[in-house]
Design a protein around this motif. Structure first.
Motif, PDB file in Angstrom:
ATOM      1  N   GLU A  23      -0.402  -9.879 -12.696  1.00 14.36           N
ATOM      2  CA  GLU A  23       0.131  -8.734 -11.962  1.00 14.36           C
ATOM      3  C   GLU A  23      -0.971  -7.705 -11.707  1.00 14.36           C
ATOM      4  N   ALA A  24      -1.856  -7.515 -12.692  1.00 14.97           N
ATOM      5  CA  ALA A  24      -2.961  -6.569 -12.511  1.00 14.97           C
ATOM      6  C   ALA A  24      -3.866  -7.016 -11.365  1.00 14.97           C
ATOM      7  N   ALA A  25      -4.119  -8.324 -11.290  1.00 13.96           N
ATOM      8  CA  ALA A  25      -4.956  -8.853 -10.210  1.00 13.96           C
ATOM      9  C   ALA A  25      -4.269  -8.692  -8.861  1.00 13.96           C
ATOM     10  N   ARG A  26      -2.961  -8.929  -8.832  1.00 12.00           N
ATOM     11  CA  ARG A  26      -2.219  -8.793  -7.583  1.00 12.00           C
ATOM     12  C   ARG A  26      -2.159  -7.338  -7.137  1.00 12.00           C
ATOM     13  N   ARG A  27      -1.962  -6.436  -8.098  1.00 15.62           N
ATOM     14  CA  ARG A  27      -1.925  -5.017  -7.744  1.00 15.62           C
ATOM     15  C   ARG A  27      -3.279  -4.578  -7.201  1.00 15.62           C
ATOM     16  N   SER A  28      -4.344  -5.099  -7.794  1.00  9.55           N
ATOM     17  CA  SER A  28      -5.684  -4.778  -7.323  1.00  9.55           C
ATOM     18  C   SER A  28      -5.889  -5.267  -5.887  1.00  9.55           C
ATOM     19  N   GLN A  29      -5.370  -6.452  -5.571  1.00  9.46           N
ATOM     20  CA  GLN A  29      -5.485  -6.967  -4.209  1.00  9.46           C
ATOM     21  C   GLN A  29      -4.662  -6.135  -3.242  1.00  9.46           C
ATOM     22  N   CYS A  30      -3.503  -5.678  -3.681  1.00  6.07           N
ATOM     23  CA  CYS A  30      -2.673  -4.804  -2.849  1.00  6.07           C
ATOM     24  C   CYS A  30      -3.413  -3.504  -2.538  1.00  6.07           C
ATOM     25  N   VAL A  31      -4.053  -2.937  -3.555  1.00  9.59           N
ATOM     26  CA  VAL A  31      -4.851  -1.722  -3.357  1.00  9.59           C
ATOM     27  C   VAL A  31      -5.957  -1.980  -2.340  1.00  9.59           C
ATOM     28  N   ASN A  32      -6.607  -3.138  -2.466  1.00  9.70           N
ATOM     29  CA  ASN A  32      -7.684  -3.476  -1.539  1.00  9.70           C
ATOM     30  C   ASN A  32      -7.163  -3.624  -0.113  1.00  9.70           C
ATOM     31  N   TYR A 106      -2.019  -7.942   5.573  1.00  8.56           N
ATOM     32  CA  TYR A 106      -0.718  -7.331   5.803  1.00  8.56           C
ATOM     33  C   TYR A 106       0.353  -7.767   4.805  1.00  8.56           C
ATOM     34  N   VAL A 107      -0.011  -8.515   3.785  1.00  6.73           N
ATOM     35  CA  VAL A 107       1.002  -8.932   2.812  1.00  6.73           C
ATOM     36  C   VAL A 107       0.497  -8.709   1.395  1.00  6.73           C
ATOM     37  N   CYS A 108       1.329  -8.075   0.571  1.00  6.95           N
ATOM     38  CA  CYS A 108       1.001  -7.856  -0.843  1.00  6.95           C
ATOM     39  C   CYS A 108       1.245  -9.148  -1.614  1.00  6.95           C
ATOM     40  N   GLN A 187      13.803  -3.657  -4.077  1.00  8.48           N
ATOM     41  CA  GLN A 187      13.070  -3.501  -5.334  1.00  8.48           C
ATOM     42  C   GLN A 187      11.593  -3.349  -5.021  1.00  8.48           C
ATOM     43  N   HIS A 188      10.837  -2.896  -6.009  1.00  9.39           N
ATOM     44  CA  HIS A 188       9.399  -2.729  -5.826  1.00  9.39           C
ATOM     45  C   HIS A 188       8.652  -4.023  -6.146  1.00  9.39           C
ATOM     46  N   ALA A 189       7.526  -4.212  -5.464  1.00 14.52           N
ATOM     47  CA  ALA A 189       6.693  -5.375  -5.749  1.00 14.52           C
ATOM     48  C   ALA A 189       5.984  -5.209  -7.090  1.00 14.52           C
ATOM     49  N   HIS A 190       5.650  -3.961  -7.424  1.00 15.87           N
ATOM     50  CA  HIS A 190       4.973  -3.654  -8.680  1.00 15.87           C
ATOM     51  C   HIS A 190       5.895  -2.793  -9.537  1.00 15.87           C
ATOM     52  N   PRO A 191       5.969  -3.057 -10.823  1.00 14.19           N
ATOM     53  CA  PRO A 191       6.887  -2.314 -11.689  1.00 14.19           C
ATOM     54  C   PRO A 191       6.621  -0.812 -11.667  1.00 14.19           C
ATOM     55  N   GLY A 192       7.659  -0.030 -11.449  1.00 17.21           N
ATOM     56  CA  GLY A 192       7.567   1.409 -11.632  1.00 17.21           C
ATOM     57  C   GLY A 192       7.165   2.242 -10.447  1.00 17.21           C
ATOM     58  N   GLY A 193       6.842   1.617  -9.313  1.00 22.35           N
ATOM     59  CA  GLY A 193       6.429   2.424  -8.173  1.00 22.35           C
ATOM     60  C   GLY A 193       5.759   1.611  -7.090  1.00 22.35           C
ATOM     61  N   VAL A 203      -6.357   5.411  -2.022  1.00 18.90           N
ATOM     62  CA  VAL A 203      -5.142   4.681  -2.381  1.00 18.90           C
ATOM     63  C   VAL A 203      -4.684   5.127  -3.759  1.00 18.90           C
ATOM     64  N   GLN A 204      -3.396   5.427  -3.894  1.00 23.67           N
ATOM     65  CA  GLN A 204      -2.845   5.850  -5.172  1.00 23.67           C
ATOM     66  C   GLN A 204      -1.535   5.118  -5.439  1.00 23.67           C
ATOM     67  N   PHE A 205      -1.199   5.035  -6.710  1.00 24.58           N
ATOM     68  CA  PHE A 205       0.078   4.457  -7.110  1.00 24.58           C
ATOM     69  C   PHE A 205       1.045   5.603  -7.351  1.00 24.58           C
TER      70      PHE A 205
END
Length: 230
Positions: A23-32, A106-108, A187-193, A203-205
């Motif tokens: 999930e951390a890697a995926r969130r990092s890719q989403c940020v990118n 264009y896709v998380c 629902q959110h793709a990433h937990p909590g926000g 970019v911020q969470f």
């Protein structure tokens, strides 16, 4: 038996850790992805002296194309941009052939519910937003609240929006999605926000616990409300 038990315990301990790492890697890719979108928007602005309108219509008001098409040349996707037929709507017969050519930007990767042609990233549209009204081109000078206090685009899981489709979210739709996704049946793709990109390219969470009124101010460009500590 003892070895099997110990092995089972070790596996049970490792599985959550592996899941968290993924999930951390995926969130990092989403940020990118959002950073690339923000940079593309700024390069578009440098070229045309404005951000792309979220929606371009024809003279009859029919939606023709989205900002996601407009910034393709700034995402190293000029060949795809050149295939788009600007003389027909986004879902016209020629443009439908491009639905499956969606850029990975264009896709998380955590958006497990995105359809094969859907986007995970949308602008905010409506009066006073960066996406603006149809055909409205917003300039950096129009962002009187400051670029670091104004959201440019947000991540939305299971948006149901084709990446070519000129459809995004209004302020109130975005507030509901970010602060109470269940209310909208989502629902959110990433937990909590969610991840968001601001008009300055950062970019911020944003946590789902953010104050809704503070969020409304961040989603608009000129309400004059000072926002700190969000």
């Amino acid at each position: 038996v003892g070895v099997l038990v110990c092995g089972g315990i070790l596996a049970a301990l490792l599985i959550p850790a592996v899941g968290a790492a993924r999930e951390a890697a995926r969130r990092s890719q989403c940020v990118n992805n959002l950073k690339q979108i923000g940079l593309a928007m700024h390069n578009y602005h440098d070229t045309y002296k404005c951000f792309p309108p979220a929606v371009i219509t024809d003279e009859e008001g029919q939606p023709m194309r989205s900002w996601r098409i407009a910034v393709l040349p700034f995402l190293e996707s000029t060949p795809l941009y050149d295939q788009y037929d600007f003389g027909e709507p986004w879902d016209g017969p020629k443009n439908r052939a491009l639905h499956g050519a969606r850029s990975s930007v264009y896709v998380c990767p955590s958006d497990d519910f995105a359809g094969p042609f859907d986007t995970s990233y949308v602008m905010i549209v409506g009066e006073g937003t960066l996406g603006g009204l149809p055909n409205e081109a917003v300039r950096i000078s129009d962002i009187t609240d400051g670029t670091s206090n104004t959201i440019l685009a947000i991540e939305v899981a299971a948006s149901g929006i084709n990446w070519l489709e000129p459809r995004d979210l209004t302020v109130e739709e975005a507030v509901t999605y970010i602060t109470d996704p269940a209310a909208g049946g989502s629902q959110h793709a990433h937990p909590g926000g969610v991840n968001v990109v601001f008009a300055d390219g950062s970019v911020q969470f944003l946590a789902e616990s953010i104050d809704p009124q503070t969020l409304r101010s961040l989603l608009t460009r000129d309400d004059g409300r000072a926002v700190t500590g969000f």
